[in-house]
Write a protein that holds these residues in place. Structure first.
Motif, mmCIF file in Angstrom:
data_model
loop_
_atom_site.group_PDB
_atom_site.id
_atom_site.type_symbol
_atom_site.label_atom_id
_atom_site.label_comp_id
_atom_site.label_asym_id
_atom_site.label_seq_id
_atom_site.Cartn_x
_atom_site.Cartn_y
_atom_site.Cartn_z
ATOM 1 N N ALA A 123 0.852 -1.194 0.000
ATOM 2 C CA ALA A 123 0.000 0.000 0.000
ATOM 3 C C ALA A 123 0.880 1.234 0.000
ATOM 4 O O ALA A 123 1.925 1.259 0.647
ATOM 5 C CB ALA A 123 -0.913 -0.001 1.214
ATOM 6 N N GLY A 124 0.455 2.228 -0.748
ATOM 7 C CA GLY A 124 1.179 3.494 -0.789
ATOM 8 C C GLY A 124 0.731 4.407 0.338
ATOM 9 O O GLY A 124 -0.127 4.059 1.154
ATOM 10 N N SER A 125 1.299 5.594 0.360
ATOM 11 C CA SER A 125 0.990 6.543 1.424
ATOM 12 C C SER A 125 -0.362 7.198 1.238
ATOM 13 O O SER A 125 -0.896 7.804 2.169
ATOM 14 C CB SER A 125 2.076 7.617 1.482
ATOM 15 N N GLY A 126 -0.909 7.135 0.020
ATOM 16 C CA GLY A 126 -2.179 7.807 -0.248
ATOM 17 C C GLY A 126 -2.025 9.247 -0.612
ATOM 18 O O GLY A 126 -2.986 9.938 -0.885
ATOM 19 N N LYS A 127 -0.786 9.772 -0.622
ATOM 20 C CA LYS A 127 -0.541 11.162 -0.975
ATOM 21 C C LYS A 127 -0.638 11.322 -2.494
ATOM 22 O O LYS A 127 -0.125 10.511 -3.236
ATOM 23 C CB LYS A 127 0.839 11.595 -0.502
ATOM 24 N N ALA A 128 -1.294 12.364 -2.896
ATOM 25 C CA ALA A 128 -1.454 12.615 -4.337
ATOM 26 C C ALA A 128 -0.325 13.451 -4.868
ATOM 27 O O ALA A 128 0.275 14.243 -4.232
ATOM 28 C CB ALA A 128 -2.789 13.301 -4.599
#
Length: 128
Positions: A123-128
């Motif tokens: 999973a990534g950090s969710g930062k765009a």
């Protein structure tokens, strides 16, 4: 055909595993509207009738590195499958395929199927 030499165990230690069927296709020239209607209103449900097929998503190609399979107008359908016996699920799908008509709105030469199994995730950090 044997996919795994022993029962496949997923990351949780269960023999019920998730797989994916990726289907690359293109509409016949000038028949894109009919192609989308057929896929969305008929074909997805037809495939989801096969035991083990639990969901489907469709995608339109944005950009490609120019491979022969992918070109302008290419589409991808990804079917999620859960199965304890992928060979049996694949056999059921191939049997069902015999009654699935290829409509004229589909470029039959563009159809490419590939079966996939997960090998890891992150999973990534969710930062765009």
């Amino acid at each position: 055909m044997t996919i795994f030499p022993r029962p496949y165990m997923n990351a949780r230690g269960s023999t019920l595993a998730m797989f994916f069927l990726a289907v690359h296709t293109r509409p016949a020239p000038g028949r894109e509207v009919e192609y989308h209607r057929w896929y969305d209103e008929f074909h997805l449900d037809e495939v989801l009738q096969v035991p083990g097929f639990v969901s489907a998503e469709r995608y339109a190609l944005v950009e490609s590195d120019g491979t022969s399979v992918l070109s302008s107008g290419s589409h991808l359908a990804v079917f999620t499958i859960t199965s304890r016996d992928l060979d049996a699920t694949m056999t059921a799908f191939r049997h069902a395929q015999k009654s699935m008509a290829l409509p004229e709105c589909l470029d039959a030469d563009s159809v490419t199927l590939s079966w996939w199994r997960p090998v890891g995730s992150r999973a990534g950090s969710g930062k765009a």
